[in-house]
Design a protein around this motif. Structure first.
Motif, PDB file in Angstrom:
ATOM      1  N   ASP A  19      46.864  -9.136  39.087  1.00 19.89           N
ATOM      2  CA  ASP A  19      46.270  -8.121  39.967  1.00 19.89           C
ATOM      3  C   ASP A  19      47.413  -7.322  40.579  1.00 19.89           C
ATOM      4  OD1 ASP A  19      44.875  -6.573  41.770  1.00 19.89           O
ATOM      5  OD2 ASP A  19      43.694  -8.224  42.602  1.00 19.89           O
ATOM      6  N   THR A  20      47.515  -6.051  40.206  1.00 22.24           N
ATOM      7  CA  THR A  20      48.568  -5.172  40.720  1.00 22.24           C
ATOM      8  C   THR A  20      47.920  -3.934  41.314  1.00 22.24           C
ATOM      9  OG1 THR A  20      48.921  -3.731  38.807  1.00 22.24           O
ATOM     10  CG2 THR A  20      49.932  -5.931  38.723  1.00 22.24           C
ATOM     11  N   PRO A  21      48.689  -3.084  41.987  1.00 20.69           N
ATOM     12  CA  PRO A  21      48.112  -1.831  42.484  1.00 20.69           C
ATOM     13  C   PRO A  21      47.584  -0.915  41.374  1.00 20.69           C
ATOM     14  CG  PRO A  21      50.155  -2.314  43.642  1.00 20.69           C
ATOM     15  CD  PRO A  21      50.058  -3.298  42.518  1.00 20.69           C
ATOM     16  N   LEU A  22      47.991  -1.164  40.107  1.00 27.79           N
ATOM     17  CA  LEU A  22      47.584  -0.283  39.016  1.00 27.79           C
ATOM     18  C   LEU A  22      46.470  -0.846  38.147  1.00 27.79           C
ATOM     19  CD1 LEU A  22      51.069   1.028  37.799  1.00 27.79           C
ATOM     20  CD2 LEU A  22      49.431   2.151  39.322  1.00 27.79           C
ATOM     21  N   CYS A  23      46.301  -2.187  38.121  1.00 27.70           N
ATOM     22  CA  CYS A  23      45.336  -2.764  37.184  1.00 27.70           C
ATOM     23  C   CYS A  23      45.010  -4.200  37.533  1.00 27.70           C
ATOM     24  CB  CYS A  23      45.890  -2.714  35.755  1.00 27.70           C
ATOM     25  SG  CYS A  23      47.288  -3.836  35.481  1.00 27.70           S
ATOM     26  N   THR A  24      43.970  -4.712  36.889  1.00 30.81           N
ATOM     27  CA  THR A  24      43.705  -6.145  36.843  1.00 30.81           C
ATOM     28  C   THR A  24      43.663  -6.556  35.372  1.00 30.81           C
ATOM     29  OG1 THR A  24      41.305  -5.784  36.899  1.00 30.81           O
ATOM     30  CG2 THR A  24      42.421  -6.186  39.005  1.00 30.81           C
ATOM     31  N   ALA A  25      44.041  -7.823  35.099  1.00 34.65           N
ATOM     32  CA  ALA A  25      44.087  -8.285  33.714  1.00 34.65           C
ATOM     33  C   ALA A  25      43.999  -9.802  33.684  1.00 34.65           C
ATOM     34  CB  ALA A  25      45.376  -7.817  33.033  1.00 34.65           C
ATOM     35  N   ARG A  26      43.686 -10.330  32.493  1.00 37.49           N
ATOM     36  CA  ARG A  26      43.666 -11.774  32.281  1.00 37.49           C
ATOM     37  C   ARG A  26      44.179 -12.062  30.886  1.00 37.49           C
ATOM     38  NH1 ARG A  26      38.182 -15.357  32.918  1.00 37.49           N
ATOM     39  NH2 ARG A  26      37.570 -14.208  31.027  1.00 37.49           N
ATOM     40  N   ILE A  27      45.109 -13.020  30.764  1.00 28.39           N
ATOM     41  CA  ILE A  27      45.710 -13.390  29.480  1.00 28.39           C
ATOM     42  C   ILE A  27      45.630 -14.908  29.327  1.00 28.39           C
ATOM     43  CG2 ILE A  27      47.732 -13.260  28.000  1.00 28.39           C
ATOM     44  CD1 ILE A  27      48.754 -10.978  29.822  1.00 28.39           C
ATOM     45  N   PHE A  28      45.057 -15.368  28.232  1.00 25.62           N
ATOM     46  CA  PHE A  28      44.938 -16.800  27.971  1.00 25.62           C
ATOM     47  C   PHE A  28      46.179 -17.319  27.249  1.00 25.62           C
ATOM     48  CE2 PHE A  28      40.629 -15.878  29.001  1.00 25.62           C
ATOM     49  CZ  PHE A  28      40.109 -17.069  29.495  1.00 25.62           C
ATOM     50  N   MET A  29      46.560 -18.563  27.575  1.00 28.81           N
ATOM     51  CA  MET A  29      47.669 -19.220  26.879  1.00 28.81           C
ATOM     52  C   MET A  29      47.313 -19.444  25.411  1.00 28.81           C
ATOM     53  SD  MET A  29      49.800 -19.482  29.350  1.00 28.81           S
ATOM     54  CE  MET A  29      50.017 -19.826  31.098  1.00 28.81           C
ATOM     55  N   GLN A  30      46.049 -19.805  25.152  1.00 23.34           N
ATOM     56  CA  GLN A  30      45.620 -19.945  23.763  1.00 23.34           C
ATOM     57  C   GLN A  30      45.612 -18.576  23.112  1.00 23.34           C
ATOM     58  OE1 GLN A  30      42.275 -22.594  22.218  1.00 23.34           O
ATOM     59  NE2 GLN A  30      41.331 -20.573  22.034  1.00 23.34           N
ATOM     60  N   GLY A  31      46.453 -18.429  22.108  1.00 22.57           N
ATOM     61  CA  GLY A  31      46.527 -17.172  21.383  1.00 22.57           C
ATOM     62  C   GLY A  31      47.289 -16.080  22.088  1.00 22.57           C
ATOM     63  N   ALA A  32      47.820 -16.343  23.291  1.00 20.64           N
ATOM     64  CA  ALA A  32      48.392 -15.263  24.113  1.00 20.64           C
ATOM     65  C   ALA A  32      47.433 -14.075  24.074  1.00 20.64           C
ATOM     66  CB  ALA A  32      49.785 -14.868  23.636  1.00 20.64           C
ATOM     67  N   GLN A  33      46.154 -14.370  24.307  1.00 25.90           N
ATOM     68  CA  GLN A  33      45.094 -13.380  24.098  1.00 25.90           C
ATOM     69  C   GLN A  33      44.658 -12.770  25.425  1.00 25.90           C
ATOM     70  OE1 GLN A  33      42.023 -14.595  21.453  1.00 25.90           O
ATOM     71  NE2 GLN A  33      40.711 -12.841  21.887  1.00 25.90           N
ATOM     72  N   ILE A  34      44.857 -11.482  25.550  1.00 24.48           N
ATOM     73  CA  ILE A  34      44.377 -10.752  26.715  1.00 24.48           C
ATOM     74  C   ILE A  34      42.914 -10.392  26.475  1.00 24.48           C
ATOM     75  CG2 ILE A  34      45.281  -8.546  25.820  1.00 24.48           C
ATOM     76  CD1 ILE A  34      45.778  -7.780  28.802  1.00 24.48           C
ATOM     77  N   ASP A  35      42.050 -10.738  27.426  1.00 22.89           N
ATOM     78  CA  ASP A  35      40.621 -10.444  27.245  1.00 22.89           C
ATOM     79  C   ASP A  35      40.095  -9.486  28.303  1.00 22.89           C
ATOM     80  OD1 ASP A  35      40.491 -12.266  29.456  1.00 22.89           O
ATOM     81  OD2 ASP A  35      38.433 -12.797  28.877  1.00 22.89           O
TER      82      ASP A  35
END
Length: 282
Positions: A19-35
């Motif tokens: 969570d930053t001033p520019l965006c929110t994101a989530r990345i899983f360790m499995q697969g280094a997969q951003i969803d």
């Protein structure tokens, strides 16, 4: 500045919440997969099927699966489709905040089990640069003393609101193979959708756009002259795992790739970085 926190999904998968001033994101360790990736004040830029239940050992149906070290089916039909990277555990190696931009680097640790598929001595890293745009850079380095060849893709799922209203542009001059046939020469600059589409493009320019009812998504690639454009349409949607029968209406995949004549061959000590960048057009 923002926060980067490691958490665990209810089904056991670990992920990093950003969570930053520019965006929110989530990345899983499995697969280094951003969803998840959403610029602040704008709509999400990634799509995930509501039918996916985030089970360990299964790639997530959405976001950006990393297809490596082969794309599609291997010559050995018993080996996993799209390689093993998307279901393997990656290691979060570094987190850096530069002003309001977050950079997260993951590395793939190749297990003894996976060496049955990939006996080569290589290093594989993926760098996520999270601003009001998302940049994903996949780097391969050949640490061995023999040349290594591979195919790969950043299998990005985009939310497009209504497939009937989607126009994809930036394809002029390219050629493609579809359902194992071709190559065909692209007719014009745009692609619209009224059936199953599964095109592997080569000789493709570096910039494409998805014109949706919610706005235009801009997509660029580096070190890639190939890409995959995919929508399963009606019949195939009913056969796909972790995919609702009507999901085809709200998604499309446009995947930065190195496939077919664009495959990667690395000499000893040589590196290659496949990059895709996505964002809403201002």
């Amino acid at each position: 500045m923002g926060s980067v926190t490691t958490k665990k999904h209810a089904n056991g998968l670990e992920y990093v919440d950003i969570d930053t001033p520019l965006c929110t994101a989530r990345i899983f360790m499995q697969g280094a997969q951003i969803d998840r990736f959403q610029p602040k004040g704008k709509k999400p830029l990634l799509w995930v099927s509501s039918a996916d239940d985030y089970q360990p050992g299964s790639g997530i149906r959405g976001g950006v699966p990393i297809c490596w070290p082969w794309f599609g089916m291997n010559d050995n039909p018993d080996w996993p489709q799209h390689g093993f990277a998307r279901t393997s555990l990656w290691t979060l190696e570094s987190v850096q905040m530069r002003s309001d931009v977050a950079e997260l680097k993951f590395a793939l640790q190749i297990t003894e089990e996976n060496r049955a598929y990939w006996p080569h001595d290589t290093r594989v890293e993926v760098l996520f640069t999270l601003a009001d745009t998302l940049t994903v850079s996949l780097t391969n380095t050949n640490l061995g003393d023999q040349a290594v060849s591979l195919t790969q893709a950043l299998h990005t799922y985009f939310p497009i609101n209504d497939i009937h209203q989607l126009r994809a542009s930036g394809f002029a001059g390219a050629q493609y193979i579809e359902f194992g046939e071709g190559p065909y020469q692209q007719d014009g600059d745009e692609v619209t959708f009224d059936r199953e589409t599964d095109r592997v493009y080569t000789r493709l320019g570096q910039n494409q756009q998805l014109h949706t009812p919610d706005g235009t998504i801009e997509i660029s690639r580096e070190n890639s002259e190939s890409a995959v454009l995919w929508n399963p349409w009606i019949d195939k949607s009913q056969r796909l795992s972790r995919f609702n029968s009507d999901d085809y209406l709200s998604m499309v995949c446009l995947e930065a790739a190195n496939v077919l004549e664009d495959k990667v061959t690395l000499l000893p000590n040589e590196s290659h970085t496949l990059t895709t960048k996505i964002g809403w057009k201002a």
